[in-house]
Design a protein around this motif. Structure first.
Motif, PDB file in Angstrom:
ATOM      1  N   TYR A 106     -10.106  13.886  -0.123  1.00 29.81           N
ATOM      2  CA  TYR A 106      -9.037  13.893   1.044  1.00 29.81           C
ATOM      3  C   TYR A 106      -8.741  15.530   0.885  1.00 29.81           C
ATOM      4  O   TYR A 106      -8.509  16.284   0.198  1.00 29.81           O
ATOM      5  CB  TYR A 106      -7.933  13.166   0.766  1.00 29.81           C
ATOM      6  CG  TYR A 106      -8.343  11.881   0.881  1.00 29.81           C
ATOM      7  CD1 TYR A 106      -8.907  10.750   0.373  1.00 29.81           C
ATOM      8  CD2 TYR A 106      -8.000  11.441   2.553  1.00 29.81           C
ATOM      9  CE1 TYR A 106      -9.228   9.636   0.757  1.00 29.81           C
ATOM     10  CE2 TYR A 106      -8.347   9.918   2.693  1.00 29.81           C
ATOM     11  CZ  TYR A 106      -8.785   9.255   2.043  1.00 29.81           C
ATOM     12  OH  TYR A 106      -9.114   7.902   2.321  1.00 29.81           O
ATOM     13  N   ASN A 107      -8.826  16.152   2.387  1.00 35.33           N
ATOM     14  CA  ASN A 107      -8.536  17.334   2.535  1.00 35.33           C
ATOM     15  C   ASN A 107      -6.962  17.945   2.572  1.00 35.33           C
ATOM     16  O   ASN A 107      -6.581  18.689   2.376  1.00 35.33           O
ATOM     17  CB  ASN A 107      -9.268  17.911   3.755  1.00 35.33           C
ATOM     18  CG  ASN A 107     -10.538  17.613   3.841  1.00 35.33           C
ATOM     19  OD1 ASN A 107     -11.021  16.387   4.388  1.00 35.33           O
ATOM     20  ND2 ASN A 107     -11.416  18.252   3.047  1.00 35.33           N
ATOM     21  N   TYR A 108      -6.183  16.824   3.130  1.00 32.04           N
ATOM     22  CA  TYR A 108      -4.959  16.881   3.722  1.00 32.04           C
ATOM     23  C   TYR A 108      -3.957  15.964   3.272  1.00 32.04           C
ATOM     24  O   TYR A 108      -4.522  14.828   3.311  1.00 32.04           O
ATOM     25  CB  TYR A 108      -4.548  17.226   5.038  1.00 32.04           C
ATOM     26  CG  TYR A 108      -5.622  18.352   5.738  1.00 32.04           C
ATOM     27  CD1 TYR A 108      -6.730  17.832   6.732  1.00 32.04           C
ATOM     28  CD2 TYR A 108      -5.245  19.618   5.552  1.00 32.04           C
ATOM     29  CE1 TYR A 108      -7.409  18.820   6.823  1.00 32.04           C
ATOM     30  CE2 TYR A 108      -6.083  20.648   6.225  1.00 32.04           C
ATOM     31  CZ  TYR A 108      -7.006  20.240   6.934  1.00 32.04           C
ATOM     32  OH  TYR A 108      -8.105  21.082   7.336  1.00 32.04           O
ATOM     33  N   TRP A 109      -2.881  16.192   2.703  1.00 29.06           N
ATOM     34  CA  TRP A 109      -1.778  15.381   2.229  1.00 29.06           C
ATOM     35  C   TRP A 109      -0.380  15.382   2.656  1.00 29.06           C
ATOM     36  O   TRP A 109      -0.237  16.654   3.137  1.00 29.06           O
ATOM     37  CB  TRP A 109      -1.720  15.571   0.794  1.00 29.06           C
ATOM     38  CG  TRP A 109      -3.090  15.221   0.111  1.00 29.06           C
ATOM     39  CD1 TRP A 109      -4.166  16.016  -0.237  1.00 29.06           C
ATOM     40  CD2 TRP A 109      -3.340  13.950  -0.816  1.00 29.06           C
ATOM     41  NE1 TRP A 109      -5.125  15.251  -0.952  1.00 29.06           N
ATOM     42  CE2 TRP A 109      -4.879  13.927  -1.159  1.00 29.06           C
ATOM     43  CE3 TRP A 109      -2.588  12.850  -0.921  1.00 29.06           C
ATOM     44  CZ2 TRP A 109      -5.043  13.076  -1.979  1.00 29.06           C
ATOM     45  CZ3 TRP A 109      -3.308  11.769  -1.709  1.00 29.06           C
ATOM     46  CH2 TRP A 109      -4.569  11.793  -2.006  1.00 29.06           C
ATOM     47  N   GLY A 110       0.265  14.387   3.024  1.00 34.67           N
ATOM     48  CA  GLY A 110       1.539  14.457   3.193  1.00 34.67           C
ATOM     49  C   GLY A 110       2.510  14.574   2.143  1.00 34.67           C
ATOM     50  O   GLY A 110       2.089  14.966   0.875  1.00 34.67           O
ATOM     51  N   GLN A 111       3.831  14.941   2.379  1.00 35.24           N
ATOM     52  CA  GLN A 111       4.878  15.273   1.316  1.00 35.24           C
ATOM     53  C   GLN A 111       5.161  13.921   0.527  1.00 35.24           C
ATOM     54  O   GLN A 111       5.578  13.979  -0.602  1.00 35.24           O
ATOM     55  CB  GLN A 111       5.995  15.823   1.820  1.00 35.24           C
ATOM     56  CG  GLN A 111       7.034  14.914   2.596  1.00 35.24           C
ATOM     57  CD  GLN A 111       6.681  14.281   3.695  1.00 35.24           C
ATOM     58  OE1 GLN A 111       5.694  14.548   4.364  1.00 35.24           O
ATOM     59  NE2 GLN A 111       7.398  13.337   4.282  1.00 35.24           N
ATOM     60  N   GLY A 112       4.847  12.777   0.960  1.00 33.42           N
ATOM     61  CA  GLY A 112       5.194  11.656   0.297  1.00 33.42           C
ATOM     62  C   GLY A 112       6.470  10.861   0.558  1.00 33.42           C
ATOM     63  O   GLY A 112       7.347  11.654   1.130  1.00 33.42           O
ATOM     64  N   THR A 113       6.607   9.688   0.594  1.00 33.74           N
ATOM     65  CA  THR A 113       7.904   8.783   0.973  1.00 33.74           C
ATOM     66  C   THR A 113       8.018   7.957  -0.248  1.00 33.74           C
ATOM     67  O   THR A 113       7.313   7.186  -0.505  1.00 33.74           O
ATOM     68  CB  THR A 113       7.935   8.193   2.260  1.00 33.74           C
ATOM     69  OG1 THR A 113       8.989   7.399   2.564  1.00 33.74           O
ATOM     70  CG2 THR A 113       6.592   7.190   2.143  1.00 33.74           C
ATOM     71  N   GLN A 114       9.329   7.779  -0.728  1.00 38.38           N
ATOM     72  CA  GLN A 114       9.682   6.920  -1.842  1.00 38.38           C
ATOM     73  C   GLN A 114       9.829   5.439  -1.491  1.00 38.38           C
ATOM     74  O   GLN A 114      10.569   5.311  -0.538  1.00 38.38           O
ATOM     75  CB  GLN A 114      10.793   7.543  -2.401  1.00 38.38           C
ATOM     76  CG  GLN A 114      11.608   6.397  -3.702  1.00 38.38           C
ATOM     77  CD  GLN A 114      10.698   6.567  -5.007  1.00 38.38           C
ATOM     78  OE1 GLN A 114      10.140   7.778  -5.278  1.00 38.38           O
ATOM     79  NE2 GLN A 114      10.163   5.455  -5.576  1.00 38.38           N
ATOM     80  N   VAL A 115       9.164   4.600  -2.041  1.00 37.95           N
ATOM     81  CA  VAL A 115       9.480   2.969  -1.856  1.00 37.95           C
ATOM     82  C   VAL A 115       9.831   2.663  -3.380  1.00 37.95           C
ATOM     83  O   VAL A 115       9.410   2.721  -4.240  1.00 37.95           O
ATOM     84  CB  VAL A 115       8.060   2.498  -1.551  1.00 37.95           C
ATOM     85  CG1 VAL A 115       8.266   0.931  -1.457  1.00 37.95           C
ATOM     86  CG2 VAL A 115       7.562   3.034  -0.065  1.00 37.95           C
ATOM     87  N   THR A 116      10.729   1.984  -3.249  1.00 37.22           N
ATOM     88  CA  THR A 116      11.599   1.405  -4.415  1.00 37.22           C
ATOM     89  C   THR A 116      11.930  -0.070  -3.927  1.00 37.22           C
ATOM     90  O   THR A 116      12.527  -0.418  -2.819  1.00 37.22           O
ATOM     91  CB  THR A 116      12.945   2.175  -4.730  1.00 37.22           C
ATOM     92  OG1 THR A 116      12.687   3.455  -4.731  1.00 37.22           O
ATOM     93  CG2 THR A 116      13.601   1.253  -5.868  1.00 37.22           C
ATOM     94  N   VAL A 117      11.254  -0.857  -4.741  1.00 42.23           N
ATOM     95  CA  VAL A 117      11.577  -2.432  -4.707  1.00 42.23           C
ATOM     96  C   VAL A 117      12.169  -2.864  -5.962  1.00 42.23           C
ATOM     97  O   VAL A 117      11.718  -2.997  -6.932  1.00 42.23           O
ATOM     98  CB  VAL A 117       9.865  -3.076  -4.521  1.00 42.23           C
ATOM     99  CG1 VAL A 117      10.428  -4.647  -4.219  1.00 42.23           C
ATOM    100  CG2 VAL A 117       9.176  -2.506  -3.335  1.00 42.23           C
ATOM    101  N   SER A 118      13.426  -3.518  -5.534  1.00 41.16           N
ATOM    102  CA  SER A 118      14.181  -3.957  -6.718  1.00 41.16           C
ATOM    103  C   SER A 118      13.994  -5.518  -6.847  1.00 41.16           C
ATOM    104  O   SER A 118      13.580  -6.158  -5.788  1.00 41.16           O
ATOM    105  CB  SER A 118      15.743  -3.798  -6.264  1.00 41.16           C
ATOM    106  OG  SER A 118      16.202  -4.521  -5.024  1.00 41.16           O
ATOM    107  N   SER A 119      14.186  -6.046  -8.185  1.00 35.10           N
ATOM    108  CA  SER A 119      13.893  -7.094  -8.351  1.00 35.10           C
ATOM    109  C   SER A 119      15.089  -8.235  -8.349  1.00 35.10           C
ATOM    110  O   SER A 119      16.264  -7.741  -8.059  1.00 35.10           O
ATOM    111  CB  SER A 119      13.498  -7.260  -9.785  1.00 35.10           C
ATOM    112  OG  SER A 119      14.452  -6.961 -10.762  1.00 35.10           O
TER     113      SER A 119
END
Length: 124
Positions: A111-124
């Protein structure tokens, strides 16, 4: 040059849903293969899903198959990841990526290009 910006992450309870979006700049978005990756603390980055430039073929990691759906709208320069039936083990930073290739690309080094990322948090 392609710039990617993810959105849609957040905190959700187990069993809930989120839809991630990745908006791309550049007029040649439709010629790029796209992928979603994730990285949890202390773990390596792993592929979650991938889609061909045309949207005709998709790939899913076994851990998300049947729960996640990748799609793209080339007219809007956007790729999506619909995540249903979320589990605590889905907690990670999610990244979208673009590869200047036409097939399904599973290896992150291609992959040549990447985003900055986004946090996903799943609580139990």
């Amino acid at each position: 040059q392609v710039q990617l910006v993810e959105s849609g992450g957040g905190l959700v309870q187990a069993g809930g849903s989120l839809r991630l979006s990745c908006a791309a700049s550049g007029r040649t978005f439709s010629s790029y293969a796209m992928g979603w990756f994730r990285q949890a603390p202390g773990k390596e980055r792993e592929i979650v899903a991938a889609i061909r430039w045309s949207g005709g073929s998709t790939y899913y990691a076994d851990s998300v198959k049947g729960r996640f759906t990748i799609s793209r709208d080339n007219a809007k320069n956007t790729v999506y990841l619909q995540m249903n039936s979320l589990k605590p083990e889905d907690t990670a930073v999610y990244y979208c990526a673009a590869a200047a290739e036409v097939g399904l690309i599973l290896e992150h080094l291609r992959y040549n290009y990447w985003g900055q990322g986004t946090q996903v948090t799943v609580s139990s």
